[in-house]
Motif scaffolding. Structure first.
Motif, PDB file in Angstrom:
ATOM      1  N   SER A   6      32.317 -24.416  22.556  1.00  0.00           N
ATOM      2  CA  SER A   6      31.429 -23.901  23.600  1.00  0.00           C
ATOM      3  C   SER A   6      30.008 -24.407  23.410  1.00  0.00           C
ATOM      4  CB  SER A   6      31.464 -22.375  23.648  1.00  0.00           C
ATOM      5  OG  SER A   6      30.879 -21.830  22.493  1.00  0.00           O
ATOM      6  N   SER A   7      29.560 -24.519  22.177  1.00  0.00           N
ATOM      7  CA  SER A   7      28.206 -25.029  21.947  1.00  0.00           C
ATOM      8  C   SER A   7      28.115 -26.520  22.237  1.00  0.00           C
ATOM      9  CB  SER A   7      27.744 -24.730  20.523  1.00  0.00           C
ATOM     10  OG  SER A   7      28.519 -25.434  19.603  1.00  0.00           O
ATOM     11  N   SER A   8      29.198 -27.252  22.042  1.00  0.00           N
ATOM     12  CA  SER A   8      29.157 -28.687  22.340  1.00  0.00           C
ATOM     13  C   SER A   8      29.146 -28.938  23.846  1.00  0.00           C
ATOM     14  CB  SER A   8      30.329 -29.417  21.682  1.00  0.00           C
ATOM     15  OG  SER A   8      31.537 -29.100  22.327  1.00  0.00           O
ATOM     16  N   ARG A   9      29.654 -27.982  24.630  1.00  0.00           N
ATOM     17  CA  ARG A   9      29.649 -28.129  26.085  1.00  0.00           C
ATOM     18  C   ARG A   9      28.389 -27.562  26.722  1.00  0.00           C
ATOM     19  NH1 ARG A   9      35.404 -26.744  25.566  1.00  0.00           N
ATOM     20  NH2 ARG A   9      34.772 -24.583  25.653  1.00  0.00           N
ATOM     21  N   SER A  10      27.628 -26.753  25.998  1.00  0.00           N
ATOM     22  CA  SER A  10      26.433 -26.140  26.581  1.00  0.00           C
ATOM     23  C   SER A  10      25.266 -27.117  26.554  1.00  0.00           C
ATOM     24  CB  SER A  10      26.079 -24.860  25.828  1.00  0.00           C
ATOM     25  OG  SER A  10      25.542 -25.174  24.560  1.00  0.00           O
ATOM     26  N   LYS A  11      24.258 -26.794  27.338  1.00  0.00           N
ATOM     27  CA  LYS A  11      23.061 -27.637  27.376  1.00  0.00           C
ATOM     28  C   LYS A  11      22.256 -27.500  26.094  1.00  0.00           C
ATOM     29  CE  LYS A  11      22.624 -27.696  32.357  1.00  0.00           C
ATOM     30  NZ  LYS A  11      21.779 -27.478  33.515  1.00  0.00           N
ATOM     31  N   GLN A  12      22.322 -26.331  25.467  1.00  0.00           N
ATOM     32  CA  GLN A  12      21.584 -26.067  24.225  1.00  0.00           C
ATOM     33  C   GLN A  12      22.489 -26.441  23.047  1.00  0.00           C
ATOM     34  OE1 GLN A  12      18.654 -23.557  24.471  1.00  0.00           O
ATOM     35  NE2 GLN A  12      17.934 -24.571  22.644  1.00  0.00           N
ATOM     36  N   LYS A  13      22.286 -27.617  22.487  1.00  0.00           N
ATOM     37  CA  LYS A  13      23.110 -28.095  21.376  1.00  0.00           C
ATOM     38  C   LYS A  13      22.736 -27.372  20.085  1.00  0.00           C
ATOM     39  CE  LYS A  13      25.097 -31.163  23.963  1.00  0.00           C
ATOM     40  NZ  LYS A  13      26.355 -30.833  24.543  1.00  0.00           N
ATOM     41  N   LEU A  14      23.659 -27.388  19.150  1.00  0.00           N
ATOM     42  CA  LEU A  14      23.410 -26.784  17.842  1.00  0.00           C
ATOM     43  C   LEU A  14      22.335 -27.567  17.102  1.00  0.00           C
ATOM     44  CD1 LEU A  14      27.026 -26.137  16.482  1.00  0.00           C
ATOM     45  CD2 LEU A  14      25.402 -24.434  17.274  1.00  0.00           C
ATOM     46  N   THR A  15      21.488 -26.847  16.392  1.00  0.00           N
ATOM     47  CA  THR A  15      20.540 -27.510  15.504  1.00  0.00           C
ATOM     48  C   THR A  15      21.310 -27.914  14.251  1.00  0.00           C
ATOM     49  OG1 THR A  15      19.933 -25.478  14.350  1.00  0.00           O
ATOM     50  CG2 THR A  15      18.665 -26.030  16.347  1.00  0.00           C
ATOM     51  N   PRO A  16      20.761 -28.813  13.445  1.00  0.00           N
ATOM     52  CA  PRO A  16      21.447 -29.163  12.201  1.00  0.00           C
ATOM     53  C   PRO A  16      21.706 -27.948  11.316  1.00  0.00           C
ATOM     54  CG  PRO A  16      19.761 -30.789  12.669  1.00  0.00           C
ATOM     55  CD  PRO A  16      19.601 -29.690  13.687  1.00  0.00           C
ATOM     56  N   ALA A  17      20.760 -27.012  11.273  1.00  0.00           N
ATOM     57  CA  ALA A  17      20.942 -25.812  10.443  1.00  0.00           C
ATOM     58  C   ALA A  17      22.102 -24.956  10.965  1.00  0.00           C
ATOM     59  CB  ALA A  17      19.654 -24.996  10.409  1.00  0.00           C
ATOM     60  N   GLN A  18      22.181 -24.801  12.279  1.00  0.00           N
ATOM     61  CA  GLN A  18      23.276 -24.026  12.865  1.00  0.00           C
ATOM     62  C   GLN A  18      24.615 -24.728  12.628  1.00  0.00           C
ATOM     63  OE1 GLN A  18      21.671 -23.988  16.841  1.00  0.00           O
ATOM     64  NE2 GLN A  18      21.053 -21.842  16.694  1.00  0.00           N
ATOM     65  N   ALA A  19      24.625 -26.054  12.794  1.00  0.00           N
ATOM     66  CA  ALA A  19      25.857 -26.820  12.575  1.00  0.00           C
ATOM     67  C   ALA A  19      26.284 -26.726  11.115  1.00  0.00           C
ATOM     68  CB  ALA A  19      25.649 -28.279  12.981  1.00  0.00           C
TER      69      ALA A  19
END
Length: 161
Positions: A54-67
């Protein structure tokens, strides 16, 4: 960074396949007492993969810390699932191909997690260097300057120009 997110999308798509195949066969495997743990681990894994999808499909991508954090949870879950599956493969009738697929998927996720966590470390190091450089400049204006207003030690010439 962009490359790792593209890689992550491809890996995320494959990560769920192993879990889905075992969940489909889960009723037969779950008949053995004590085998419910693998179903819990795989359900948790599917949840983590779904959040990554879901995060890869959203406009707001994961930050490196979140990933780094999310992929860390995925790898930890994979390690627990592998440990359980390996220890209980015969008792719970877990196919060897499933264990091999889970191991390969977990290794891919670990590689992507390592890339994301390294990006976090590099970002922190760059911020630290920037702070140190600002302190070495005497805390003055980043634009330099020659008087007390802009932080420099030189004075602006007085009189007519």
């Amino acid at each position: 960074m962009m490359t790792s997110s593209k890689i992550a999308s491809g890996v995320i798509a494959t990560l769920g396949l192993a879990a889905v195949s075992l969940l489909d066969a889960a009723p037969a495997a779950a008949q053995a007492t004590g085998c419910e743990q693998i179903q819990k681990l795989l359900a948790e894994r599917q949840s983590i993969v779904a959040s990554l999808n879901s995060s890869s499909r959203s406009k707001q991508k994961l930050t490196p810390a979140q990933a780094c954090s999310t992929l860390g949870r995925l790898v930890g879950n994979g390690n627990a699932a592998l440990k359980f599956a390996s220890a209980n493969q015969d008792w719970c009738q877990i196919p060897a191909s499933f264990v091999d697929g889970l191991k390969a998927d977990n290794d891919k996720a670990a590689g992507i997690r390592n890339n994301a966590c390294n990006a976090v470390k590099q970002q922190a190091a760059m911020q630290k260097r920037a702070q140190q450089q600002a302190q070495q400049q005497g805390g003055g204006s980043p634009f330099g300057g020659a008087d007390s207003i802009t932080g420099g030690s030189l004075r602006i010439p007085q009189g007519a120009l």
